[in-house]
Enzyme design. Structure first.
Site, PDB file in Angstrom:
ATOM      1  N   HIS A 183       0.900  -0.968  -0.070  1.00 55.05           N
ATOM      2  CA  HIS A 183       0.021   0.192  -0.015  1.00 55.05           C
ATOM      3  C   HIS A 183       1.020   1.173  -0.012  1.00 55.05           C
ATOM      4  O   HIS A 183       1.859   1.347   0.554  1.00 55.05           O
ATOM      5  CB  HIS A 183      -0.877  -0.008   1.263  1.00 55.05           C
ATOM      6  CG  HIS A 183      -2.201   0.713   1.063  1.00 55.05           C
ATOM      7  ND1 HIS A 183      -2.128   2.252   1.407  1.00 55.05           N
ATOM      8  CD2 HIS A 183      -3.406   0.608   0.584  1.00 55.05           C
ATOM      9  CE1 HIS A 183      -3.301   2.803   0.936  1.00 55.05           C
ATOM     10  NE2 HIS A 183      -3.963   1.961   0.620  1.00 55.05           N
TER      11      HIS A 183
ATOM     12  N   ASP B 111      -8.297  -5.280  -0.431  1.00 54.23           N
ATOM     13  CA  ASP B 111      -8.525  -6.023  -1.847  1.00 54.23           C
ATOM     14  C   ASP B 111      -8.263  -7.502  -1.345  1.00 54.23           C
ATOM     15  O   ASP B 111      -9.050  -8.404  -1.938  1.00 54.23           O
ATOM     16  CB  ASP B 111      -7.832  -5.555  -2.992  1.00 54.23           C
ATOM     17  CG  ASP B 111      -8.662  -4.196  -3.479  1.00 54.23           C
ATOM     18  OD1 ASP B 111      -9.620  -4.059  -3.275  1.00 54.23           O
ATOM     19  OD2 ASP B 111      -7.649  -3.512  -3.839  1.00 54.23           O
TER      20      ASP B 111
END
Ligand code: CMC
Length: 376
Positions: free
Chosen positions: A262, A313
């Site tokens: 991320h 996700d």
């Protein structure tokens, strides 16, 4: 003195504006919408209430929430002309492209037209948020030669989505998982799609155009498109025993493992423990722990090998798979949720606007002599 501005590739670390919609505390691994922690919201709230919070900045009382839910569910139907356009689109049209196209068409038929007032934008927002699930499920059923299932105003946002998709009301534990995942997906600061929406809004273009552009940004595999790629990867791995060799081979080939890493969170994505817990519980309830076990193994290896942690996700994919949702709808579901955050940001942008227009450092040719075509 060198006063040349520093270049931030990918705008990493750049503070590009102020917002009161969402706070990301990457050091404490916490996320807040309007001051409310994502853990509290996922545990106690529902997607409709979170939508209200994002659009209005405060939690509603009981009566206000009831009115808001009624407004949302009354707007779920889509015009016949739009259904006909969906039927006319080539079968292989990507569901994310269907969303872009249909959101554009909804702009032309929106009763508030080009009006950009706060009230008009709130009405447009409710229509868009309500209609997107109908578009997603109608498109899916039409493409698969199934009769579309009309929206049911009696059902919650999440239950109605599953009902329109499968043609039957879901058990409440299943719609609860979808509902919580929608809460987790709803908002996340200046991610790529939200930034895109704000750039469009900063030109004083309309709300629908900002949403269309954001859908385009979300589609990419480094952003929302990752959730579909994760499930394709888990299916390819197929067995917990195969996870280690599969991941090690992929890493040795310098491939990115979808659902990991991320830009902002380097220690942990605060949404991950919530979605991970939901997948574990859902798998146990359905007597199918396979996807959780493979995912856990993949997580262990990627974290050990690369120090990377799963993002939202990663486990969302198994949650949707266990709910029986077709893979090409995973990113569209992300749209159905994140459109709330996009609209909150677009409104915030309109209310304190400055055109977003960064610069780039020129690294091309210096002045060159123009040679006429016949002499080249
Ligand atoms: N798999 C393997 N290596 C990775 C991954 C990954 N998923 N993510 C980052 N790296 C490596 C990358 O190769 C690079 O290594 P090196 O320095 O040796 O070249 C290093 O980590 C830094 O990567 P980066 O691309 O500079 O980092 P970033 O902050 O720009 O990346 C990211 C953020 C999300 C684009 C990236 O982690 C990624 O590609 N992840 C996979 C796609 C994904 O899951 N996207 C969803 C993002 S979060 C939720 C959402 O938006 O939907």
């Amino acid at each position: 003195m060198n006063d040349k501005p520093k270049i931030a590739s990918g705008l990493e670390g750049v503070i590009a504006g102020r917002t009161s919609i969402c706070k990301i505390d990457e050091d404490q691994c916490e996320l807040f919408y309007g001051g409310y922690s994502i853990d509290d919201l996922a545990l106690n709230s529902n997607f409709e209430e979170v939508t209200y919070l994002l659009l209005n900045g405060d939690l509603p009382d009981k009566k206000v929430l009831e009115d808001f839910c009624n407004k949302l569910s009354a707007e779920r139907e889509i015009p016949v002309e739009l259904i006909n356009i969906i039927k006319e689109l080539p079968r292989e049209t990507d569901p994310m492209d269907v969303l872009k196209i249909t959101v554009g068409i909804l702009h032309t038929s929106d009763p508030d037209g080009t009006s950009n007032t706060d009230d008009a934008n709130m009405r447009k927002a409710i229509r868009l948020i309500a209609k997107i699930p109908t578009i997603i499920t109608y498109d899916y059923r039409i493409t698969n030669d199934l009769e579309p299932v009309e929206p049911n105003a009696r059902l919650s946002f999440a239950s109605n989505f599953l009902c329109m998709l499968n043609g039957e009301e879901p058990e409440s534990y299943k719609s609860d998982v979808l509902d919580k995942s929608l809460i987790l997906y709803a908002e996340h600061g200046l991610n790529a799609s939200t930034f895109t929406a704000r750039v469009v809004a900063s030109t004083l273009s309309d709300l629908h155009s900002a949403v269309m552009a954001a859908i385009g940004a979300l589609k990419g595999p480094l952003h929302g498109g990752a959730n579909e790629r994760v499930m394709e990867m888990l299916l390819e791995i197929g067995d917990v025993e195969k996870a280690e060799p599969w991941i090690k081979k992929a890493l040795s080939e310098k491939k990115r493992i979808m659902g990991f890493g991320h830009r902002v969170y380097k220690k942990q994505d605060p949404r991950n423990p919530i979605i991970k817990g939901l997948v574990k519980e859902l798998g146990e309830r359905l007597g199918n722990n396979r996807w959780f076990e493979i995912s856990q193994k993949v997580e262990d290896i990627v974290t050990a090998e690369k120090g990377l942690h799963p993002n939202l996700d990663f486990y969302s994919s198994s949650a949707y798979y266990l709910l029986g949702i077709p893979i090409p709808l995973y990113t569209p579901i992300f749209v159905a949720s994140r459109v709330t955050g996009w609209i909150a940001h677009v409104t915030e942008q309109y209310n304190d606007n400055r055109l977003i227009r960064p610069r780039s450092e020129y690294v091309g040719h210096e002045r060159r002599k123009y040679i006429p075509l016949e002499d080249r």
